[in-house]
Design an enzyme around this catalytic site. Sequence first.
Site, PDB file in Angstrom:
ATOM      1  N   ARG A   1      20.199  33.992  44.803  1.00  9.66           N
ATOM      2  CA  ARG A   1      20.961  33.947  46.051  1.00  9.66           C
ATOM      3  C   ARG A   1      21.540  35.588  46.034  1.00  9.66           C
ATOM      4  O   ARG A   1      21.936  35.904  45.050  1.00  9.66           O
ATOM      5  CB  ARG A   1      21.910  32.988  45.960  1.00  9.66           C
ATOM      6  CG  ARG A   1      22.434  32.802  47.316  1.00  9.66           C
ATOM      7  CD  ARG A   1      23.584  31.824  47.343  1.00  9.66           C
ATOM      8  NE  ARG A   1      24.787  31.868  46.619  1.00  9.66           N
ATOM      9  CZ  ARG A   1      25.923  31.418  46.776  1.00  9.66           C
ATOM     10  NH1 ARG A   1      25.920  30.530  47.824  1.00  9.66           N
ATOM     11  NH2 ARG A   1      26.958  31.561  45.857  1.00  9.66           N
TER      12      ARG A   1
ATOM     13  N   THR B   1      24.384  38.629  51.279  1.00 11.26           N
ATOM     14  CA  THR B   1      23.943  37.855  52.528  1.00 11.26           C
ATOM     15  C   THR B   1      23.751  36.469  52.147  1.00 11.26           C
ATOM     16  O   THR B   1      23.681  35.584  53.163  1.00 11.26           O
ATOM     17  CB  THR B   1      22.536  38.140  52.791  1.00 11.26           C
ATOM     18  OG1 THR B   1      21.628  37.727  52.036  1.00 11.26           O
ATOM     19  CG2 THR B   1      22.322  39.629  52.889  1.00 11.26           C
TER      20      THR B   1
ATOM     21  N   ASP C   1      30.234  29.730  38.816  1.00 12.74           N
ATOM     22  CA  ASP C   1      28.974  29.865  38.748  1.00 12.74           C
ATOM     23  C   ASP C   1      28.119  29.354  37.646  1.00 12.74           C
ATOM     24  O   ASP C   1      28.428  29.587  36.318  1.00 12.74           O
ATOM     25  CB  ASP C   1      28.717  31.581  38.476  1.00 12.74           C
ATOM     26  CG  ASP C   1      27.205  31.966  38.645  1.00 12.74           C
ATOM     27  OD1 ASP C   1      26.365  31.151  38.182  1.00 12.74           O
ATOM     28  OD2 ASP C   1      26.859  32.939  39.688  1.00 12.74           O
TER      29      ASP C   1
HETATM   30  C1  PRP Z   1      22.944  29.400  42.442  1.00 13.06           C
HETATM   31  C2  PRP Z   1      22.584  27.702  42.089  1.00 13.06           C
HETATM   32  C3  PRP Z   1      21.595  27.500  43.340  1.00 13.06           C
HETATM   33  C4  PRP Z   1      22.251  28.501  44.547  1.00 13.06           C
HETATM   34  C5  PRP Z   1      23.000  27.511  45.304  1.00 13.06           C
HETATM   35  O1  PRP Z   1      21.813  30.000  41.714  1.00 13.06           O
HETATM   36  O2  PRP Z   1      22.001  27.538  41.186  1.00 13.06           O
HETATM   37  O3  PRP Z   1      20.422  27.900  43.477  1.00 13.06           O
HETATM   38  O4  PRP Z   1      23.213  29.266  43.849  1.00 13.06           O
HETATM   39  O5  PRP Z   1      23.753  28.318  46.451  1.00 13.06           O
HETATM   40  P1  PRP Z   1      22.915  28.053  48.010  1.00 13.06           P
HETATM   41  O6  PRP Z   1      23.095  26.598  48.189  1.00 13.06           O
HETATM   42  O7  PRP Z   1      24.089  28.756  48.649  1.00 13.06           O
HETATM   43  O8  PRP Z   1      21.650  28.635  48.100  1.00 13.06           O
HETATM   44  P2  PRP Z   1      21.962  31.697  41.698  1.00 13.06           P
HETATM   45  O9  PRP Z   1      21.252  32.241  43.250  1.00 13.06           O
HETATM   46  O10 PRP Z   1      23.186  32.182  41.721  1.00 13.06           O
HETATM   47  O11 PRP Z   1      21.111  32.032  40.654  1.00 13.06           O
HETATM   48  P3  PRP Z   1      21.037  31.469  39.204  1.00 13.06           P
HETATM   49  O12 PRP Z   1      20.738  30.070  39.183  1.00 13.06           O
HETATM   50  O13 PRP Z   1      20.006  32.492  38.604  1.00 13.06           O
HETATM   51  O14 PRP Z   1      22.311  31.960  38.427  1.00 13.06           O
HETATM   52  N1  URA Z   2      26.148  28.728  42.720  1.00 12.34           N
HETATM   53  C1  URA Z   2      27.097  28.691  41.839  1.00 12.34           C
HETATM   54  O1  URA Z   2      26.538  28.513  40.763  1.00 12.34           O
HETATM   55  N2  URA Z   2      28.357  28.087  42.293  1.00 12.34           N
HETATM   56  C2  URA Z   2      28.440  27.899  43.148  1.00 12.34           C
HETATM   57  O2  URA Z   2      29.779  27.478  43.498  1.00 12.34           O
HETATM   58  C3  URA Z   2      27.623  28.417  44.415  1.00 12.34           C
HETATM   59  C4  URA Z   2      26.409  28.994  44.131  1.00 12.34           C
END
Ligand code: PRP
Ligand code: URA
Length: 216
Positions: free
Chosen positions: A102, A106, A197
């Site tokens: 993500r 954006t 996170d």
């Molecule tokens: C986080 C999480 C989801 C996403 C959720 O991943 O694990 O995949 O954000 O957010 P959304 O519902 O707004 O799409 P991230 O993109 O931070 O990547 P990561 O798992 O590599 O930390």
């Molecule tokens: N991704 C995360 O890891 N935590 C949040 O709260 C939202 C998106």
Amino acid sequence: MSLTVVDHPLAQHLLTRLRDVSTPPPVFRTLAKRLTIALVLEAVRGLPMVQVEVETPLERAEGHLISPDLVAVPILRAGLGMLEAVTELFPEVSVGYVGLERDDVTLQPTSYYEKVPPLRDRHVLLLDPMLATGGSAAGACAKLAERAPAEIVFVCVVAAPQGGGKMQREHPDVPLFAAALDRDLNEKGYILPGLGDFGDRLFGTGPDSGLPPLMR
Ligand code: PRP
Ligand code: URA
């Protein structure tokens, strides 16, 4: 929205410890795995069963086995924290991977990896701990749906109302399972109260990851 909140006391206990900012990555990983077991036990209730007969030491008995067509798909990277629970519960499960990241500004997901076995007529457990805006989950469902699975079930740790709403609009046929439906998102797209996170806490990559200084 087709969301089941798994309110088992053990699930709520594990979730509360995951939320706690003082839980360090080694403990966080263990808690995430245990909580996923509780969530998946609910999420697979609808899986097809096959009737079988087995010999007990005393006589024949009728029983039921889960039909061996399950595919687990963690969304990289945080979904990896939920995968081992599934492979332990279902050692024969096939595993596919969808890599989505993500954008911090954006909040739109970008796809960077995809390796998925054939899904036609199979049951998919899609794993991602955080359903925030829903962009990642909805994007992954759209990709997987092109492969004509029998069903996709989405399992997460925490859902936000915004993500649940997006899934309901775009994938109403995908049941959602979570340990909590939280209140809101903040301006950076983080779930409130949430647990921060998830990927950073799982892999010790956050700004306050507590990594010891390098010893040279
Ligand atoms: C986080 C999480 C989801 C996403 C959720 O991943 O694990 O995949 O954000 O957010 P959304 O519902 O707004 O799409 P991230 O993109 O931070 O990547 P990561 O798992 O590599 O930390
Ligand atoms: N991704 C995360 O890891 N935590 C949040 O709260 C939202 C998106």
